[in-house]
Design an enzyme around this catalytic site. Structure first.
Site, mmCIF file in Angstrom:
data_model
loop_
_atom_site.group_PDB
_atom_site.id
_atom_site.type_symbol
_atom_site.label_atom_id
_atom_site.label_comp_id
_atom_site.label_asym_id
_atom_site.label_seq_id
_atom_site.Cartn_x
_atom_site.Cartn_y
_atom_site.Cartn_z
ATOM 1 N N ARG A 287 -4.458 9.532 -22.781
ATOM 2 C CA ARG A 287 -4.858 9.195 -21.402
ATOM 3 C C ARG A 287 -6.374 9.169 -21.240
ATOM 4 O O ARG A 287 -6.899 8.374 -20.468
ATOM 5 C CB ARG A 287 -4.217 10.174 -20.416
ATOM 6 C CG ARG A 287 -2.747 9.871 -20.260
ATOM 7 C CD ARG A 287 -2.078 10.697 -19.198
ATOM 8 N NE ARG A 287 -0.775 10.103 -18.902
ATOM 9 C CZ ARG A 287 0.207 10.721 -18.281
ATOM 10 N NH1 ARG A 287 0.064 11.964 -17.873
ATOM 11 N NH2 ARG A 287 1.343 10.092 -18.048
ATOM 12 N N LYS B 204 21.866 9.544 -19.721
ATOM 13 C CA LYS B 204 22.816 9.423 -18.613
ATOM 14 C C LYS B 204 22.700 8.120 -17.842
ATOM 15 O O LYS B 204 21.601 7.622 -17.607
ATOM 16 C CB LYS B 204 22.571 10.570 -17.629
ATOM 17 C CG LYS B 204 22.941 11.913 -18.206
ATOM 18 C CD LYS B 204 22.716 12.969 -17.164
ATOM 19 C CE LYS B 204 23.284 14.299 -17.636
ATOM 20 N NZ LYS B 204 23.003 15.351 -16.659
ATOM 21 N N GLY C 159 9.011 8.090 -21.277
ATOM 22 C CA GLY C 159 8.681 9.233 -22.124
ATOM 23 C C GLY C 159 9.367 9.269 -23.478
ATOM 24 O O GLY C 159 8.718 9.177 -24.523
ATOM 25 N N GLY D 258 7.275 7.522 -15.245
ATOM 26 C CA GLY D 258 7.878 7.197 -13.950
ATOM 27 C C GLY D 258 7.474 5.826 -13.444
ATOM 28 O O GLY D 258 8.302 5.066 -12.944
#
Ligand code: AMP
Length: 402
Positions: free
Chosen positions: A37, A200, A357, A380
């Site tokens: 980053r 999931k 991620g 996200g």
């Protein structure tokens, strides 16, 4: 997508530029474990400071819940930031209630300075997108640049409200991310294939629904494929499976027919009897899974099918591993498919875009993280973009032409 300004559109000169960056770096035992980053914002800092402009950096770090929390001060990052950007960095502490001292420090700093401000989340207004806090942040410069794509899915004072107050632009890393993503979903080279895996279905319903209408083929892998197999009437033994989401899986499969999107599900699977590395395992067809077994990876026939589907595609979008890739040998499906996509990319046959991620970790594990067209480290924000949602930090940049 290019309806925002870039640094070239701002007349920076010797002006002070408030730059939203993402310095929420991972820290293990007090040390920064991955400085990607920091590396990504260096070009923007160089560009702003090259003619004597001042770069005033704003970032959050951790979750101080709106309180001044010394343990979450950004001061610890100064040395690494200075080393990576090859510039001296001045740290300016503030409670974000009164910024008069900060304004003076910035004014006194020599031309070309890099100034790092204290954690923006030390004030509760940051996460509620408070306009007064944004106005105080805006007093720290004459221009605003957002170079934090990974924080753009949140409407916060330093990502959204502030963009309405100053002439603004996307920083170089934000610009690169947005142009890569446009290649992926905005104007992709067809056919477009998406590969969605991971644990999931429940966390990826919006993603699957949005992709159906846009992609030509959708590969479903990982634990979430089990729910689809179960919904199709197959036994999945003790595998991870969200049985209550069978109706959702059926709805998605029905919609795929309407949208003329082919859904590619595993036809064979590696099945183990314990969720651990090197657990004894056997290959089964998906119509004959051992009732005591757990599907931990796609099998070789499924891998061949997925590779063939990738061969037909012009663009690949990938989120989520195809199996429990952290546990050898259940990393095989993910690794083989990742290497195949990297090979197609290398030969100019495929535009490959991946993010989220675990996906970045899985591609790094396969040794191909740097061989995809673009890998987004914005977890996200990348997912919300893939879900077709508007990212407030990006939308705000368009709101005010500089
Ligand atoms: P996600 O964060 O949803 O992308 O999920 C990533 C996680 O899914 C990884 O930790 C994988 O180990 C896990 N995963 C993938 N396939 C399976 C599977 N068949 N059974 C259990 N976990 C899985």
């Amino acid at each position: 997508m290019d309806s925002f300004n870039t640094l070239d559109d701002l007349n920076i000169g010797k002006k002070s530029v408030v730059v939203r960056v993402d310095l929420n770096v991972p820290v293990v035992n007090g040390k920064i474990s991955d400085s990607t980053r920091i590396e990504r914002i260096a070009p923007t800092i160089w560009e702003i400071t090259k003619y004597g402009g001042k770069a005033v950096l704003l970032s959050h770090f951790g979750r101080p819940d709106g309180k001044v929390t010394p343990d979450l001060s950004l001061e610890f990052i100064v040395n690494d930031l200075a080393r990576i950007c090859n510039r001296e960095v001045i740290f300016v502490d503030t409670d974000w209630i009164d910024v008069s001292g900060a304004k003076k420090s910035i004014a006194d700093a020599p031309a070309g300075s890099v100034i790092l401000m204290q954690n923006t989340r030390f004030h509760p207004g940051e996460t509620s997108n408070d306009k007064d806090l944004a106005a105080r942040m805006a007093q720290l410069g004459e221009l605003y640049v957002n170079d934090a794509f990974s924080s753009a899915h949140r409407a916060h004072s330093s990502t959204e409200a502030i963009a309405h107050l100053l002439p603004n632009a996307a920083g170089l890393s934000m610009q690169k991310e947005l142009s890569a993503l446009t290649k992926g979903l905005g104007n992709p080279k067809k056919p477009l294939i998406a590969l969605v895996g991971g644990a999931k279905v429940s966390t990826k319903i919006d993603l699957l629904e949005n992709l159906l209408a846009k992609v030509d083929a959708l590969v479903i892998g990982g634990g979430m494929a089990n729910t689809f197999l179960f919904a199709a009437g197959l036994g999945v033994g003790n595998s991870l499976c969200e049985k209550d989401l069978a109706p959702t899986a059926i709805r998605i499969m029905d919609r795929a027919v309407d949208e003329q999107c082919s859904i590619i599900l595993p036809v064979d699977a590696m099945v183990a009897f314990k969720f651990e590395a090197n657990a004894p395992h056997r290959l089964y067809g998906v119509d004959a899974i051992d009732p005591m077994g757990m599907i931990l990876d796609v099998g070789p026939m499924s891998i061949q099918r997925i590779k063939a589907a990738i061969d037909d595609a012009g663009t690949l979008l990938w989120n989520g591993p195809l199996g429990a890739f952290e546990l050898s040998p259940f990393d095989r499906g993910t690794v083989e498919v990742a290497r195949h996509a990297a090979e197609r990319t290398k030969h100019g046959n495929l535009v490959s875009i991946a993010g989220g991620g675990d996906t970045v970790a899985a591609l790094a594990h396969a040794g191909v993280k740097d061989q995809f067209t673009y890998v987004s480290t914005a977890g996200g924000a990348f997912l919300e973009w893939m879900e077709g949602k508007t990212l407030p930090g990006v939308a705000a940049l368009r709101a005010l032409p500089g």
